[in-house]
Design an enzyme around this catalytic site. Sequence first.
Site: not given
Length: 354
Positions: A140, A220
């Site tokens: 990711c 994130h």
Amino acid sequence: MIRVGINGYGTIGKRVADAVRAQPDMEVVGVAKTRPNFEAQSAVDKGFDLYAAIEERKPRFAEAGIDLAGDVEELVEASDIVVDACPSGIGADNAGMYREYDTPALLQGGEDAEVVDSSFNARSNFDTVEGDDLVRVVSCNTTGLSRLIAPLQEEYGIEKVRTTLVRRGGDPAQSDRGPINDILPNPVSLPSHHGPDVNTIFPELRIDTLGLKVPATLMHMHSVNVTLESEPSAAGVRDLLESEPRMFVIPEWLGLDGAGAIKELAQDAGRPRADIWENCIWGESISVESGSSSIRADGEVVSDLYLFQAIHQESDVVPENVDAIRAVLGEADQAESITTTDGAIGLDEPLVRR
Ligand code: NAD
């Protein structure tokens, strides 16, 4: 129709299964699970054929009243390609099985780059993986960084990337992950593995990354500094990023002050599982610091670009897996695949319609 098997039906696997099913040129042969649980039941409820990943555990499915279509080997044999979304390290263990049945497979970002023939990001190296047997759709974080780096490199040239990754401690359902109340340099030594991982997509790029882990589950956050080999305006960079697919440049007036608000917007927009497949870049964070101090001794003008981007770890790799299927099988070119993928899952519908 491309027949796709999904081995590992967790956070990534279940999303990829839905995204593959939505494609006009693909069908899901089935999904493999190790044990009967809520995700196995959800696969059955969605009408996916369920295959047993571990022979000895088959009786457990019968006890739970869940019908199996067969063993994972049968799934692999019946598929044109397999998406392996098993936990980190298991994909490498499964590689022998894919080879045995001569079925190409996509592994995920938790696997080591050495295990595969190539690493993949649709925006950056779509054309390089055709015919490979084992391809890794990068993590990711690496996906988020690659999508950003590719257009900047093409448009302005990059001298060096420096990024601090503030990473969520775990996904929302991972009650065993942490920290619960701490801020961890992670890894404490530099560089974090993310820079070398980005180099699997951009081998020549100079990049340093630092990682932290925080008590969050939603997304994130990347604090990015890119030294560019030219001196664009911040508005120019913003226009460039706004023109990119899978990029959401957040307008200031939306008042999205963090990952929580972005997730709320995704829910309001009716996104499945509140997924945010795009990089989310705060428009007002895009800044270019330049001027006389940035003229190198050799006369070359460089400038420093700064920005913040949030990455939804559970979903940004999902459209990448779909594109990787076509890229490996040579079924479409980059632009055609990205357009088809995004149209089929609703990623071409912006989170905000204006
Ligand atoms: P997960 O734990 O949510 O799902 C993995 C699934 O595979 C589980 O359902 C597990 O029961 C099943 N499984 C375990 N062993 C198996 C086996 N031998 N055969 C078949 N199934 C098996 O994991 P995830 O978060 O979906 O991660 C999968 C991969 O994707 C990892 O490589 C990970 O690094 C990568 N990835 C994860 C994220 C994320 O944020 N969750 C983001 C990008 C990439």
